[in-house]
Motif scaffolding. Structure first.
Motif, short mmCIF file in Angstrom:
data_model
loop_
_atom_site.label_atom_id
_atom_site.label_comp_id
_atom_site.label_asym_id
_atom_site.label_seq_id
_atom_site.Cartn_x
_atom_site.Cartn_y
_atom_site.Cartn_z
N GLY A 164 0.68 -1.15 0.07
CA GLY A 164 -0.02 -0.12 0.01
C GLY A 164 0.87 1.30 -0.14
N ALA A 165 2.08 1.40 0.71
CA ALA A 165 2.82 2.36 0.80
C ALA A 165 3.37 2.89 -0.47
CB ALA A 165 3.93 2.34 1.75
N PHE A 166 3.85 1.51 -1.19
CA PHE A 166 4.45 1.58 -2.62
C PHE A 166 3.31 2.53 -3.51
CE2 PHE A 166 4.78 0.50 -6.84
CZ PHE A 166 6.09 0.89 -7.36
N TRP A 167 2.03 2.08 -3.66
CA TRP A 167 1.27 2.46 -4.59
C TRP A 167 0.75 3.94 -3.93
CZ3 TRP A 167 1.08 1.24 -9.33
CH2 TRP A 167 1.57 0.07 -9.78
N GLY A 168 0.63 4.18 -2.81
CA GLY A 168 0.31 5.41 -2.48
C GLY A 168 1.54 6.62 -2.74
N VAL A 169 2.70 5.95 -2.83
CA VAL A 169 3.71 6.80 -3.24
C VAL A 169 3.76 6.84 -4.90
CG1 VAL A 169 6.22 7.17 -3.57
CG2 VAL A 169 5.27 6.59 -1.40
N TRP A 170 3.46 6.07 -5.63
CA TRP A 170 3.47 5.96 -6.91
C TRP A 170 2.20 6.96 -7.37
CZ3 TRP A 170 5.50 5.42 -11.37
CH2 TRP A 170 4.73 5.37 -12.64
N GLY A 171 1.06 7.06 -6.84
CA GLY A 171 -0.08 7.85 -7.28
C GLY A 171 0.42 9.06 -7.15
N ALA A 172 0.96 9.49 -6.10
CA ALA A 172 1.32 10.85 -6.00
C ALA A 172 2.31 11.31 -6.75
CB ALA A 172 1.49 11.11 -4.25
N SER A 173 3.12 10.51 -7.16
CA SER A 173 4.39 10.64 -7.91
C SER A 173 4.41 10.77 -9.27
CB SER A 173 5.51 9.85 -7.71
OG SER A 173 5.86 9.99 -6.07
N VAL A 174 3.32 10.37 -9.94
CA VAL A 174 3.07 10.43 -11.35
C VAL A 174 3.07 11.66 -12.04
CG1 VAL A 174 1.37 9.91 -13.08
CG2 VAL A 174 1.43 8.25 -11.39
N PRO A 175 2.58 12.66 -11.47
CA PRO A 175 3.12 14.05 -12.14
C PRO A 175 4.34 14.45 -12.17
CG PRO A 175 0.92 14.21 -10.58
CD PRO A 175 1.71 12.90 -10.47
N ALA A 176 5.01 14.28 -11.20
CA ALA A 176 6.45 14.23 -11.20
C ALA A 176 7.23 13.62 -12.08
CB ALA A 176 7.26 14.39 -9.75
N ILE A 177 6.75 12.19 -12.36
CA ILE A 177 7.54 11.33 -13.30
C ILE A 177 7.17 11.73 -14.57
CG2 ILE A 177 7.49 8.99 -13.94
CD1 ILE A 177 7.50 8.13 -10.88
N ARG A 178 5.98 12.06 -14.77
CA ARG A 178 5.76 12.60 -16.24
C ARG A 178 6.34 14.01 -16.76
NH1 ARG A 178 -0.47 14.94 -17.32
NH2 ARG A 178 0.56 16.50 -15.70
N ALA A 179 6.49 14.88 -15.95
CA ALA A 179 7.19 15.89 -16.14
C ALA A 179 8.94 15.64 -16.50
CB ALA A 179 7.55 16.91 -14.95
N GLN A 180 9.37 14.58 -15.47
CA GLN A 180 10.73 14.11 -15.61
C GLN A 180 11.08 13.32 -16.97
OE1 GLN A 180 13.19 12.02 -12.43
NE2 GLN A 180 12.63 10.28 -13.72
N ALA A 181 9.96 12.83 -17.44
CA ALA A 181 10.17 12.05 -18.73
C ALA A 181 9.67 12.93 -19.86
CB ALA A 181 9.23 10.75 -18.65
N GLU A 182 9.30 14.10 -19.62
CA GLU A 182 8.67 15.00 -20.55
C GLU A 182 7.81 14.31 -21.63
OE1 GLU A 182 12.28 16.59 -22.51
OE2 GLU A 182 12.95 17.63 -20.91
N LEU A 183 6.77 13.66 -21.04
CA LEU A 183 5.58 13.05 -21.81
C LEU A 183 4.39 13.84 -21.81
CD1 LEU A 183 5.93 9.35 -20.40
CD2 LEU A 183 7.03 10.60 -22.41
N GLY A 184 3.71 13.77 -22.87
CA GLY A 184 2.14 14.35 -22.62
C GLY A 184 1.26 13.41 -22.18
N ASP A 185 0.30 13.76 -22.14
CA ASP A 185 -1.11 12.92 -21.56
C ASP A 185 -1.06 11.53 -22.40
OD1 ASP A 185 -1.30 14.63 -19.54
OD2 ASP A 185 -3.44 15.62 -20.45
N GLY A 186 -1.17 11.68 -23.64
CA GLY A 186 -1.34 10.44 -24.44
C GLY A 186 -0.02 9.61 -24.34
N GLU A 187 0.96 10.09 -24.49
CA GLU A 187 2.31 9.11 -24.35
C GLU A 187 2.40 8.69 -22.68
OE1 GLU A 187 5.99 10.91 -26.79
OE2 GLU A 187 5.17 12.31 -25.09
N LEU A 188 2.02 9.31 -21.82
CA LEU A 188 1.79 8.92 -20.48
C LEU A 188 0.94 7.58 -20.45
CD1 LEU A 188 2.64 8.92 -17.27
CD2 LEU A 188 0.87 10.51 -17.12
N GLY A 189 -0.27 7.90 -20.89
CA GLY A 189 -1.45 6.89 -20.75
C GLY A 189 -0.73 5.55 -21.44
N THR A 190 0.02 5.64 -22.46
CA THR A 190 0.45 4.49 -23.25
C THR A 190 1.47 3.86 -22.42
OG1 THR A 190 -0.02 5.67 -25.46
CG2 THR A 190 1.64 3.55 -25.39
N ALA A 191 2.29 4.47 -21.85
CA ALA A 191 3.35 4.00 -20.93
C ALA A 191 2.85 3.37 -19.87
CB ALA A 191 4.25 5.16 -20.54
N LEU A 192 1.81 3.84 -19.11
CA LEU A 192 1.07 3.20 -18.00
C LEU A 192 0.53 1.84 -18.39
CD1 LEU A 192 -0.74 6.27 -16.51
CD2 LEU A 192 1.34 5.05 -15.71
#
Length: 437
Positions: free
Chosen positions: A19-47
């Motif tokens: 649970g701790a892992f997935w809580g951290v993951w959920g809150a960190s998705v925006p930062a990881i998206r910014a770090q990878a420089e992805l748009g919403d569509g690319e992020l959706g595909t990556a997920l």
């Protein structure tokens, strides 16, 4: 404590780390998206790579759990922590992030099967309601992990920091699991050695005069187990339970994934209020699971029907709401209903399947149920395109209503198959009759 069973603390530790892992993951998705420089569509595909990695891993993990026991859960918890850290460090573009997410999904899916197997083992061995409370621990730690990651991000900490903390915590949980594994021997090994296990195999039956499929204690099959090392499971009842779990997960993840969007787009909530939707949902799920932990699998049909009906009512309330308080009330009601569904289904499996085949049974049910988890958000998206978000919530309510309607006949059909596992050798004739090993 019956020999060969996991300890309750083992299950709680595993679910806490998960649970701790997935809580951290959920809150960190925006930062990881910014770090990878992805748009919403690319992020959706990556997920999508999370699911692509998880499904095959879930299918094969059960055999490993049956053979090596709790040590598999310990290894997978450490692997999950390492995979999250790797994604946070190396996910710098679409391809590196996708590869990392495939590894993360495989680790998560395998760990999911392992800790659910441990929880089922602990519940059967201790006679206590471990499964629902373990899932409550997961939900509570999702909230804690999410809030902690958000706080660290607000303080300017690098995105990898909360993942490192989770990895340390997962390693600590794994060490505890290994310590317990030395106390609880692998059931499969005990069977192969000719030792009679000290547990009874429950059988599904019907309470006469009630018309309900109930989980009842059955006769012991220890002598049959001691005569052979075969450990097969019947696919049909497990697929039935998995299908019910898929409906439950589809409803649950639809709210988790779209709750904030609904608040923002329909109720005109600001960012802070919109983010409260998933938090309220997860918190109510955790509280409900702790409160309902004493409910046993003997009441499976009643709990599933009432829980699904409550989820449907809450979802319908959301669909007609236009103000933030009413939407949050509907989300809370839906959360209370969905909270009991999958843990109760896993409790049914725990009561029906012996220790030597528990891993494989958990793999089948978890994998089928996970398909609903993956499909839920996309299901909402398709309906939202056609009818708007309010109409999409009505479609989600229809899934919950379908689960309420199907639970009794589905469990009754599963009960009619008799024993859900075969302690004897699996001959070709038995395999042809619907068993798998």
């Amino acid at each position: 404590m019956e020999r060969g069973g996991a300890r309750p603390r083992t299950a709680y530790a595993g679910f806490a780390a998960f649970g701790a892992f997935w809580g951290v993951w959920g809150a960190s998705v925006p930062a990881i998206r910014a770090q990878a420089e992805l748009g919403d569509g690319e992020l959706g595909t990556a997920l999508l790579f999370i699911g692509a990695g998880a499904l095959p891993a879930m299918l094969v993990t059960g055999r490993a759990v049956d053979r090596w026991g709790l040590r598999v859960a310990a290894l997978l918890l450490v692997t999950l922590g390492a995979a999250g850290t790797l994604v946070a460090v190396a996910g710098r573009d679409f391809w590196s992030l996708s590869a990392g997410l495939a590894l993360l999904g495989a680790s998560s899916g395998a760990a999911d099967v392992a800790i659910n197997s441990a929880a089922g083992s602990a519940e059967r061995a201790s006679g206590r309601p471990v499964i629902t409370r373990a899932h409550g621990t997961f939900s509570a730690l999702v909230v804690v992990g999410s809030l902690s990651a958000g706080l660290l991000g607000a303080l300017g900490a690098p995105v990898v920091v909360p993942f490192l903390l989770v990895a340390v915590g997962a390693t600590g949980a794994a060490l505890g699991v290994v310590a317990d594994a030395r106390v609880a021997p692998v059931a499969a090994g005990a069977v192969r050695g000719g030792e009679r296990p000290e547990y009874a195999v429950s059988r599904a039956g019907e309470r006469k005069g009630s018309g309900r499929a109930e989980v009842q204690d059955g006769e012991r099959h220890g002598d049959a187990v001691s005569r052979s090392g075969g450990r097969g499971v019947r696919l049909f009842p497990l697929l039935v339970v998995g299908a019910l779990g898929a409906l439950a997960f589809a409803v649950e993840n639809a709210h988790q994934s779209w709750g904030a969007v609904y608040l923002a787009d329909v109720a005109d909530a600001g960012p802070a209020l919109a983010s409260a939707g998933p938090a309220v949902f997860a918190a109510v799920v955790a509280l409900t699971r702790f409160a309902a932990g004493a409910l046993g699998s003997r009441h499976a049909t009643t709990v599933l029907v009432s829980g699904a009906a409550t989820a449907a009512a809450g979802t319908l309330l959301v669909s007609g709401a236009r103000s933030v308080p009413v939407v949050l009330l509907g989300l809370a009601l839906a959360a209370a209903g969905t909270a009991v569904l999958f843990p109760m289904l896993m409790g049914v499996v725990a009561a029906q399947v012996g220790e030597a085949a528990r891993g494989r049974a958990t793999s089948v049910v978890s994998t089928v149920a996970y398909l609903g988890f993956l499909a839920g958000p996309g299901y909402v998206g398709r309906w939202a395109e056609a009818t708007g978000l309010s109409g999409a919530m009505v479609a989600v309510a229809a899934l919950a209503a379908a689960l309420a309607a199907l639970s009794w006949p589905a469990l009754r059909a599963a009960a009619r198959t008799g024993s859900w596992w075969d302690p004897g050798d699996l001959s070709p004739a038995k395999q042809a009759s619907g068993r798998t090993s």
